[in-house]
Design a protein around this motif. Structure first.
Motif, mmCIF file in Angstrom:
data_model
loop_
_atom_site.group_PDB
_atom_site.id
_atom_site.type_symbol
_atom_site.label_atom_id
_atom_site.label_comp_id
_atom_site.label_asym_id
_atom_site.label_seq_id
_atom_site.Cartn_x
_atom_site.Cartn_y
_atom_site.Cartn_z
ATOM 1 N N ALA A 196 -13.593 -1.162 22.557
ATOM 2 C CA ALA A 196 -13.723 -0.171 23.623
ATOM 3 C C ALA A 196 -14.039 -0.832 24.958
ATOM 4 O O ALA A 196 -14.675 -1.884 25.023
ATOM 5 N N MET A 197 -13.577 -0.194 26.032
ATOM 6 C CA MET A 197 -13.922 -0.640 27.368
ATOM 7 C C MET A 197 -15.397 -0.394 27.645
ATOM 8 O O MET A 197 -15.986 0.572 27.143
ATOM 9 N N GLU A 198 -15.985 -1.236 28.461
ATOM 10 C CA GLU A 198 -17.355 -1.018 28.899
ATOM 11 C C GLU A 198 -17.406 -0.048 30.083
ATOM 12 O O GLU A 198 -18.348 0.730 30.227
ATOM 13 N N GLN A 199 -16.386 -0.106 30.934
ATOM 14 C CA GLN A 199 -16.349 0.722 32.138
ATOM 15 C C GLN A 199 -15.671 2.057 31.859
ATOM 16 O O GLN A 199 -14.816 2.163 30.975
ATOM 17 N N ARG A 200 -16.037 3.055 32.618
ATOM 18 C CA ARG A 200 -15.399 4.354 32.532
ATOM 19 C C ARG A 200 -14.225 4.430 33.506
ATOM 20 O O ARG A 200 -14.253 3.818 34.571
ATOM 21 N N VAL A 201 -13.221 5.188 33.113
ATOM 22 C CA VAL A 201 -12.052 5.405 33.971
ATOM 23 C C VAL A 201 -11.725 6.892 33.987
ATOM 24 O O VAL A 201 -12.280 7.680 33.207
ATOM 25 N N ARG A 202 -10.840 7.250 34.873
ATOM 26 C CA ARG A 202 -10.392 8.639 34.988
ATOM 27 C C ARG A 202 -9.040 8.778 34.291
ATOM 28 O O ARG A 202 -8.148 7.947 34.490
ATOM 29 N N LEU A 203 -8.881 9.800 33.483
ATOM 30 C CA LEU A 203 -7.629 10.068 32.780
ATOM 31 C C LEU A 203 -6.974 11.306 33.379
ATOM 32 O O LEU A 203 -7.590 12.379 33.436
ATOM 33 N N VAL A 204 -5.730 11.146 33.826
ATOM 34 C CA VAL A 204 -4.940 12.269 34.341
ATOM 35 C C VAL A 204 -3.684 12.380 33.494
ATOM 36 O O VAL A 204 -2.935 11.406 33.354
ATOM 37 N N GLU A 205 -3.459 13.533 32.910
ATOM 38 C CA GLU A 205 -2.247 13.781 32.123
ATOM 39 C C GLU A 205 -1.420 14.849 32.826
ATOM 40 O O GLU A 205 -1.961 15.870 33.282
ATOM 41 N N PHE A 206 -0.111 14.607 32.914
ATOM 42 C CA PHE A 206 0.773 15.570 33.564
ATOM 43 C C PHE A 206 2.161 15.473 32.956
ATOM 44 O O PHE A 206 2.489 14.513 32.247
ATOM 45 N N THR A 207 2.981 16.461 33.215
ATOM 46 C CA THR A 207 4.378 16.446 32.782
ATOM 47 C C THR A 207 5.292 16.408 33.999
ATOM 48 O O THR A 207 4.931 16.902 35.072
ATOM 49 N N ASP A 208 6.455 15.786 33.821
ATOM 50 C CA ASP A 208 7.419 15.758 34.919
ATOM 51 C C ASP A 208 8.358 16.952 34.821
ATOM 52 O O ASP A 208 8.169 17.854 33.996
ATOM 53 N N GLU A 209 9.405 16.930 35.647
ATOM 54 C CA GLU A 209 10.323 18.065 35.712
ATOM 55 C C GLU A 209 11.091 18.276 34.422
ATOM 56 O O GLU A 209 11.598 19.366 34.149
ATOM 57 N N LYS A 210 11.191 17.215 33.594
ATOM 58 C CA LYS A 210 11.897 17.322 32.315
ATOM 59 C C LYS A 210 10.952 17.562 31.142
ATOM 60 O O LYS A 210 11.369 17.506 29.985
ATOM 61 N N GLY A 211 9.689 17.792 31.450
ATOM 62 C CA GLY A 211 8.732 18.080 30.401
ATOM 63 C C GLY A 211 8.156 16.864 29.699
ATOM 64 O O GLY A 211 7.435 16.996 28.706
ATOM 65 N N ARG A 212 8.422 15.650 30.207
ATOM 66 C CA ARG A 212 7.900 14.438 29.587
ATOM 67 C C ARG A 212 6.438 14.239 29.972
ATOM 68 O O ARG A 212 6.059 14.438 31.126
ATOM 69 N N LEU A 213 5.627 13.838 28.983
ATOM 70 C CA LEU A 213 4.192 13.678 29.192
ATOM 71 C C LEU A 213 3.866 12.290 29.729
ATOM 72 O O LEU A 213 4.371 11.286 29.219
ATOM 73 N N TYR A 214 3.010 12.236 30.734
ATOM 74 C CA TYR A 214 2.510 10.980 31.281
ATOM 75 C C TYR A 214 0.988 10.977 31.174
ATOM 76 O O TYR A 214 0.333 11.958 31.536
ATOM 77 N N ARG A 215 0.449 9.868 30.687
ATOM 78 C CA ARG A 215 -1.000 9.696 30.603
ATOM 79 C C ARG A 215 -1.367 8.542 31.530
ATOM 80 O O ARG A 215 -0.916 7.401 31.335
ATOM 81 N N ILE A 216 -2.175 8.812 32.536
ATOM 82 C CA ILE A 216 -2.506 7.841 33.566
ATOM 83 C C ILE A 216 -4.012 7.606 33.575
ATOM 84 O O ILE A 216 -4.797 8.567 33.583
ATOM 85 N N VAL A 217 -4.425 6.340 33.561
ATOM 86 C CA VAL A 217 -5.835 6.020 33.777
ATOM 87 C C VAL A 217 -5.959 5.356 35.149
ATOM 88 O O VAL A 217 -5.081 4.591 35.568
ATOM 89 N N THR A 218 -7.044 5.643 35.838
ATOM 90 C CA THR A 218 -7.186 5.164 37.207
ATOM 91 C C THR A 218 -8.654 4.993 37.577
ATOM 92 O O THR A 218 -9.545 5.587 36.961
ATOM 93 N N THR A 219 -8.868 4.195 38.593
ATOM 94 C CA THR A 219 -10.192 4.037 39.196
ATOM 95 C C THR A 219 -10.317 4.838 40.478
ATOM 96 O O THR A 219 -11.331 4.759 41.161
#
Length: 262
Positions: A196-219
């Protein structure tokens, strides 16, 4: 340049020099002072970077300048390139690139690092991620929890796509805007157990115009979830750059198979 039929035309039309064969070009490239060419390349990119800085707001002013990071493979003939062997049947090299987006209209290559094809994307990132005043945009090939911890501890910002199998332990759910393509906005800790990571991150999940799922982690904690999705969607700019390299500079067929020439 695809071969000897192309080279004379380039020389005659562009430089006025006598024609030269592809084999002569190959031999000459193996003798070029590449350290000097590399110095010239970085001097030019440094100049472009400084000239673009005063007006550089990035795609989103509250996020700033982006550096898109990715790598692309170039195949080599196996019988001539044993030094670049990746598998028993395949030889090749990679170019690891950070591509600057200083505004919606202005982009340029900031760093380019060559390697043999067996160097992983995240190993290549060790030479590309070092600036604190930008946001790095990366694809799934760069997921490495140890490195992500190190980036955060070093003050680096990133927006990175993760695969479906990557475990995200949700610590806090944030509200998501109604009627948008945002499915989740949460504070998470990636991984499990000793991985596991020691640091926390932000998770954003969204779908595009074709309904494909994207999972993004960011600082990026201050930007909206829609901003994070918009930032990642612009990763296609570096794909266009690789397409330009291969189609217009003809890098699908290199003029040398030796490390110096490549």
């Amino acid at each position: 340049m695809r071969g000897s039929s192309t080279l004379p035309l380039i020389c005659r039309n562009s430089s006025g020099l006598p024609s030269i064969s592809a084999s002569q070009v190959s031999r000459r490239m193996n003798q070029l002072p590449t350290a000097l060419l590399e110095h010239l390349f970085y001097a030019l990119t440094h100049l472009i970077k400084n000239l673009s800085r005063p007006a550089s707001s990035g795609l989103l002013q509250r996020v700033g300048r982006l550096l898109l990071v990715d790598a692309s493979c170039l195949k080599l003939p196996a019988f001539l390139s044993d030094w670049a062997r990746v598998t028993r049947d395949r030889c090749g090299v990679k170019i690891h690139v950070s591509y600057a987006v200083t505004s919606p209209e202005h982009t340029f290559v900031q760093h380019m690092v060559p390697s043999t094809g067996n160097v992983s994307d995240y190993e290549g990132s060790d030479l590309l991620l070092h600036e604190e005043e930008v946001t790095y945009v990366l694809d799934r090939g760069y997921v490495c929890y140890e490195r992500m911890d190190r980036w955060i501890e070093g003050g680096l910002n990133f927006v990175m796509r993760i695969a479906d199998h990557h475990q995200a332990n949700v610590l806090h759910e944030h509200p998501v805007p109604e009627g948008s393509r945002i499915l989740r906005d949460a504070t998470v800790q990636m991984g499990s157990g000793y991985t596991a990571m020691e640091q926390r991150v932000r998770l954003v999940e969204f779908t595009d115009e074709k309904g494909r799922l994207y999972r993004i982690v960011t600082t990026q904690w201050e930007a909206s979830a829609e901003d994070i999705a918009e930032i990642y969607k612009h990763r296609w700019l570096i794909e266009l750059f690789f397409k330009w390299l291969k189609q217009h500079l003809r890098l699908v067929r290199l003029q040398s198979t030796q490390p110096q020439g490549i």
